[in-house]
Design an enzyme around this catalytic site. Structure first.
Site, PDB file in Angstrom:
ATOM      1  CE  LYS A   1      -4.027  -2.050   2.302  1.00  0.00           C
ATOM      2  NZ  LYS A   1      -3.539  -3.423   2.403  1.00  0.00           N
TER       3      LYS A   1
ATOM      4  CE  LYS B   1      -5.642   0.687   4.767  1.00  0.00           C
ATOM      5  NZ  LYS B   1      -6.218   1.493   3.649  1.00  0.00           N
TER       6      LYS B   1
ATOM      7  N   GLY C   1      -8.907  -7.459   3.466  1.00  0.00           N
ATOM      8  CA  GLY C   1      -9.952  -8.138   4.223  1.00  0.00           C
ATOM      9  C   GLY C   1     -10.054  -7.698   5.663  1.00  0.00           C
ATOM     10  N   GLY C   2      -9.514  -6.519   5.995  1.00  0.00           N
ATOM     11  CA  GLY C   2      -9.607  -6.033   7.359  1.00  0.00           C
ATOM     12  C   GLY C   2      -8.561  -6.604   8.296  1.00  0.00           C
TER      13      GLY C   2
ATOM     14  CD  GLU D   1     -10.930  -1.930  -2.018  1.00  0.00           C
ATOM     15  OE1 GLU D   1     -10.676  -1.504  -0.881  1.00  0.00           O
ATOM     16  OE2 GLU D   1     -11.295  -3.097  -2.244  1.00  0.00           O
TER      17      GLU D   1
ATOM     18  NE  ARG E   1      -8.018  -9.894  -3.796  1.00  0.00           N
ATOM     19  CZ  ARG E   1      -9.117  -9.424  -3.225  1.00  0.00           C
ATOM     20  NH1 ARG E   1     -10.281  -9.572  -3.838  1.00  0.00           N
ATOM     21  NH2 ARG E   1      -9.077  -8.800  -2.071  1.00  0.00           N
TER      22      ARG E   1
END
Length: 655
Positions: A116, A158, A164-165, A275, A297
């Site tokens: 990220k 993060k 997926g959290g 996102e 993906r």
């Protein structure tokens, strides 16, 4: 075109890919662990190959085993699904080195977006707005704490390789930062093999809006509009929809344009999702959204995009991977109607959404598109994600599509394990959500109301009693006695509550449940999974299932959209004390002990954290049920623990 496709995944996404591949005339190969030898995706595929034991690290994450399976079955392409190896660039390179086609983007594109921090730096160069924060290389805890102070609380920690959290924590104040950082790092290391993190400003009233993009090998990139995924808990999506409510053409143009620029910046091929986090404190604005990450993906929520565009995204993936250009240009793609997707999980919403295991004794869905990888009789194992199914509805308007979702959830009946079905129905019925007033904090704000258990009515008890006694109420001889009335005393256990009532049998489809006010049902007709009849002048229909599990008889009633589950106690032990003593702290489910925070003889207070258990890739803290002293510890960090096993014991409470 690809002729023989191996799907390197399991569950509903493997089934989803198999369906499209078969429609296109492509031979399909499934892979499976020992735990999945009898799974639905194995049954659906043309061939199946065992790749290892149940743990994912020894099967679905074993690159060599998957490539051997592809070679043994003469596959010419591999579809990774999502999760597992789908965003692992080393897997892509290994697939291509073996002379196979990887159905997805290049290894370079995955690397560019896989971390990220690097992805945000790249997006800034491409003119895509990013969330303020620290995305650098330093991982020193004191340095990161200082960065968080400069960014200003609340902040979001993060995992840079996350999804997926997992490995993600919101931190409200400086005093909680380091413990949250340690937890994130442990979770990230376990899930992704990388404990590095980044720090971001937490956007107040954030909305999670993402854009589906597609690229091909000929330089074409298009978007397929946006999805709103703001209904989340623990940073995991719960209900998704497309298009996003409140989206204007001006904001859509800005957001989809940024997504296409992001995809072009890395020469993206295949299906991807860009996102964004958007400011949900007011109407959406062209300058009020920021890049979060790109998932390289297919996404779990792709069916809502398929519903509003009328396109098959898996077919697009297979065609692009075969070297074909995108099937449509941008001006040939349009929005038609509105769609929702609800994720049905085996979990206990009233107990912190803890994942659940168990055998699906009964599984019946309402009227919706159902994407699932399980059937009645299948087991939800502790080794993988506990998703049961996705329910997708589509209609001409948001109101109609949401109404269809509510009906589908109300008609869905699952017996054999706890699920989040009632929670999803409550969420789909939430006034704010129905009005399009949503952000990622909606569930947390209203979680008590959304997870409240329904009251058990006399009708539900009467129906459960019929099933517990395994009666056919329509049998005309059922209520016949030489003298007196026919009746049975029934005991039902619901949670920790014992219900004792008398059921009077009148025959010819009529029964009465005794109580302060006797409750009568007439014209009853029952089969193996349903029952119907009359309550007074009103007709009703309900789901009614009787099944065996763990040596006991259980009954599940689905009535008016609410599910009521009972155990029929053994008459020899029905009077036993069923409540816990309060002296033991048990594992909520099968998992691995990650931390033990106490020692024998240590005094603790109610609510103190005693240990951390990791299960289904998430950490679950165990806390002291009361004030006391640690008497014994049964386990150590790294050891396995069975669900329900005593991990820590307290000295008996002398009171």
């Amino acid at each position: 075109m690809i002729t023989r496709l191996l799907i390197a995944n399991r569950g509903e996404i493997a089934c989803r890919v198999i369906r499209t591949a078969k429609r296109l005339g492509i031979t399909t190969v499934a892979v499976h662990s020992d735990a999945d030898a009898g799974a639905l995706h194995v049954e659906m595929a043309d061939e199946a190959v065992r790749i290892g034991p149940a743990p994912a690290a020894e099967s679905y994450l074993d690159i060599d085993a998957i490539l051997k399976a592809a070679k043994a079955t003469c596959a010419d392409a591999i579809h990774p699904g999502y999760g597992f190896l789908s965003e692992n660039p080393a897997f892509v390179e290994a697939v291509e080195a073996a002379g196979l086609v990887f159905v997805g983007p290049s290894a370079d594109a995955i690397r560019a977006m896989g971390l990220k921090d690097a992805a945000k730096a790249l997006m800034e160069k491409a003119g895509v707005p990013v969330v303020p924060g620290y995305h650098g290389d330093s991982q020193n805890a004191d340095f990161l704490a200082g960065e968080a102070d400069q960014i200003g609380y609340p902040v979001l920690i993060k995992a840079r390789a996350g999804g997926g959290g997992k490995g993600m924590r919101k931190v409200e104040r400086a005093g909680d930062f380091k413990s949250a950082l340690e937890s994130c790092r442990r979770e990230a290391q376990g899930a992704f093999g990388d404990d590095a993190v980044l720090i971001e400003k937490y956007v107040t009233a954030p909305r999670h809006i993402e854009v589906q993009v597609f690229g091909d090998a000929h330089g074409n990139v298009v978007h397929l509009f946006e999805r709103d995924c703001s209904l989340q808990r623990r940073h995991q999506k719960v209900i998704e929809e497309a298009p996003a409510p409140g989206m204007t053409e001006e904001v859509r143009a800005a957001m989809t344009g940024a997504a296409v620029r992001a995809a072009r910046a890395i020469g993206y091929q295949g299906a991807g999702t860009v996102e964004f986090i958007a400011d949900g404190s007011g109407p959406l604005r062209p300058d009020g959204f920021w890049f979060m990450e790109m998932n390289t993906r297919l996404q779990v929520e792709h069916p809502v995009t398929e519903a509003i565009t009328g396109l098959d995204l898996v077919e697009w993936q297979l065609r692009v991977a075969s070297g074909e250009p995108l099937p449509r240009d941008q001006d040939e793609i349009a929005i038609c109607g509105h769609a929702f997707e609800a994720r049905l999980y085996a979990e206990d919403p009233a107990n912190g959404f803890l994942p659940q295991t168990g055998t699906l004794a009964h599984l019946a869905f309402g009227d919706a598109r159902i994407d699932t990888g399980v059937r009645s009789g299948d087991a939800i194992s502790p080794f993988y994600d506990p998703m049961i199914a996705k329910l997708i509805t589509h209609s001409g308007s948001r109101e109609q599509a949401l109404g269809r979702l509510r009906r589908a959830l109300a008609e869905t009946h699952v017996a054999g394990t706890m699920t989040n079905r009632a929670f999803l129905l409550a969420l789909a019925s939430h006034d704010g959500f129905a009005a399009g007033e949503l952000d990622t904090g909606l569930i947390d704000r209203d979680v008590d109301a959304l997870t409240a258990k329904p009251e058990t009515s006399d009708m539900a008890v009467a129906l459960a009693a019929i099933a517990a006694l395994d009666l056919d109420p329509a049998d005309p001889r059922l209520g016949w006695r030489l003298w007196g009335e026919a009746s049975h005393q029934v005991r039902l256990l619901q949670g920790d509550t014992m219900i004792g009532r008398r059921l009077i049998l009148h025959g010819h489809g009529s029964v009465t449940l005794e109580g302060e006010t006797p409750f009568r049902l007439d014209n009853l007709v029952r089969d193996t999974t349903t029952i119907g009849g009359n309550s007074g002048s009103r007709g009703f229909a309900a789901g009614l299932v009787r099944y065996q599990s763990a040596g006991a008889t259980h009954v599940s009633v689905l009535l008016g959209g609410a599910s009521h589950d009972f155990t029929v106690p053994d008459p020899l032990t029905a009077g036993a004390d069923i409540a816990g003593s309060g002296d033991a702290v048990t594992a909520p489910m099968t998992g691995i002990v990650r931390l033990i925070d106490v020692d024998v003889g240590q005094a603790v207070s109610a609510g103190d954290r005693l240990a951390v258990v990791e299960a289904m890739k998430m950490e679950h803290p165990l806390t002291a049920p009361r004030d006391g002293t640690i008497a014994a510890i049964h386990g150590e960090p790294g050891s396995a623990v069975e669900g329900g096993a005593v991990l820590i014991a307290l000295e008996p409470d002398e009171d």
